[in-house]
Design an enzyme around this catalytic site. Sequence first.
Site, PDB file in Angstrom:
ATOM      1  N   SER A 232     -24.638   8.524 -30.101  1.00 30.04           N
ATOM      2  CA  SER A 232     -24.711   7.467 -29.113  1.00 30.04           C
ATOM      3  C   SER A 232     -25.470   6.251 -29.659  1.00 30.04           C
ATOM      4  CB  SER A 232     -25.370   8.045 -27.851  1.00 30.04           C
ATOM      5  OG  SER A 232     -25.183   7.191 -26.774  1.00 30.04           O
TER       6      SER A 232
ATOM      7  N   ASP B 265     -14.435   9.578 -22.838  1.00 30.66           N
ATOM      8  CA  ASP B 265     -15.876   9.309 -22.833  1.00 30.66           C
ATOM      9  C   ASP B 265     -16.096   8.005 -22.084  1.00 30.66           C
ATOM     10  OD1 ASP B 265     -18.515   8.791 -23.260  1.00 30.66           O
ATOM     11  OD2 ASP B 265     -18.444   8.995 -25.447  1.00 30.66           O
TER      12      ASP B 265
ATOM     13  N   HIS C  23     -19.496  12.727 -23.393  1.00 26.14           N
ATOM     14  CA  HIS C  23     -20.225  11.887 -24.333  1.00 26.14           C
ATOM     15  C   HIS C  23     -21.040  12.708 -25.329  1.00 26.14           C
ATOM     16  CE1 HIS C  23     -21.994   8.252 -25.854  1.00 26.14           C
ATOM     17  NE2 HIS C  23     -23.213   8.606 -25.496  1.00 26.14           N
TER      18      HIS C  23
END
Lengths: 367, 244
Positions: free
Chosen positions: B76, B198, B226
């Site tokens: 991320s 996602d 995610h």
Amino acid sequence: MDSPRIDDFEDMFDNAPCGYVTLLTNGRIARVNRTLLGWTGHTSDQMIGKPFSSFLNMAGRIYYETHIAPLLRMQGFFDGFAIDMVTASGEHLQMIASATDGRDAGGKTEFTRVALIKAVDRRLYERGLLEARDMAATGLARERENSELREQFIAVLGHDLRNPLASISAGARILGRDATTEKQHQILAMLETTVMRMAGLIDNVLDFARGRLGGGIVLARNANAPVEQMLHQVIDELRLASPGRQIEAVYAIDAPVNCDRIRIGQLVSNLVGNALSHGATNEPVRVRAVTEDGLFKLSVANGGEPIPEAAMEKLFEPFFRGEVRASRQGLGLGLHIASQIAKAHEGSLNVTSTAEETCFTFVMPLR
Amino acid sequence: MVFAHGFGCDQNMWRFVEPAFAGDFKTVLFDHVGAGGSDLKAYDKSKYSTLGGYADDVVEIGRELGLTDAVFVGHSVSSMIGALAVQKAPGMFGKLVMVGPSARYIDDDNYVGGFSEQQIEELLQFLDSNHMGWSAQMAPAIMGNPDRPELGEELTNSFCRTDPEIAKAFARVTFKSDNRADLAKIDIPTLILQCSEDIIASKEVGEFVHRGIPGSELIILEATGHCPNLSAPDEVIAAMKTFV
């Protein structure tokens, strides 16, 4: 007769007083109960097969992906989290939820069950609390800023007052050379006294402001310079400034004292000044300075009314002022600064007060 | 091989992936300051008001360990923290793996990030509603002893728990970041792992990152959500092994 619905598990699931959803491992809805459909206004066709997160508001979706899903994978459950669902009419439904993973014998997640409770009022209440907390925090920060500004102002003002005061003092000295009458000498002596008192007040104000602004009291220690001489000088000045009052001083200093003499002078001046203001006018103020047992001890005692119990605790706090006649009213910084000076010398300043005597004692290690 | 976690939880995000590489690599796991078992006293508002502050920490860790030609694996937002660290310390990292990266989360003219400014503000507010059992009184016990089993029950949610103020600040810096201009500056082999569904980093966003980083490789995972490192670790490991 008991209703057959009591043992009907399907009915218990569908009409439970909370919403139920069962999610597949890909986050899509496998089952949803009637209660939740009723609350959200969606039909089961609209919900089944869709990602659960698509029925949350955007904040909830992010939270689901960044917190709820990872936590479920890691610890297998997540109790009592807040989540907002979006109803068919687009309104937000504020909820509290708990989720549990269903895992196979190998520990692999097979599905996730989520129970949801409507918590509109509770969440509103919590929001109110949070807002109140934030407001208090903002208010406090603003107050702190203001008070720092005020202290800076005091520091600047105190500093700027020194110059005109020095002019008055110099002017009085020059006039003193030509003074002839008793009246003139009296007025000039009074001027000197006033200047001295004012200089002392300014010193205290400046020290207070510095202490508050993080500078603290900085010492210029010197173990070799004589302390007694300085004490003489300070007390002589105080005698001059308080005609009609008696100040007795006893010295037994036979070892060098590693102190900042000017600061100790200020401490003595503050303590004696305090004794003169608050002590009985018909009794002497007794100063005693000794070196013994590796310590420098200095006490200032006066007679008169003892300090009230309630005042004892606050005595060394800034701006604390005891009952005193208006002409002697100070800022309430004298004792505070004295205690700060004591602390800077790794020493202590304590007080005892009885009907016989009120006595402040300063003690510091000789080196 | 350095593993960096993203916004939300801590280094436990890598618990199913890291062991697969521990044999062939010296693996390094850490918690960003403010997360997991990190020292909250080290949290400096101004330093961590940009991703650069976090990248500085990565470089500091790399210097301390004497890393050269290492693999940086970022999940991320840590993908972009890695991208910045690569620029800050040439030679420290030889390969970059980005799991669910986004160069910018907020929509902007012709760019689709997936979120509006207002939605991010909503998130910051919402985070306040989920303190996850955080309380200032418990903080020292939690932060200082993340591995002490005797704290048992108290450690519930600890993987994703931190001071709400820090969580909000990290969310702010994460979701308001814009690293589009940094992509072209990445001059080491880069692998992008993109999940199929996602909402935080959509396919378009992943493709944008892929186009922006010269010579980068993009693998679309079957995994949804995610956090494929938790939900589909085997797929993530297999994809990474083709690259490192």
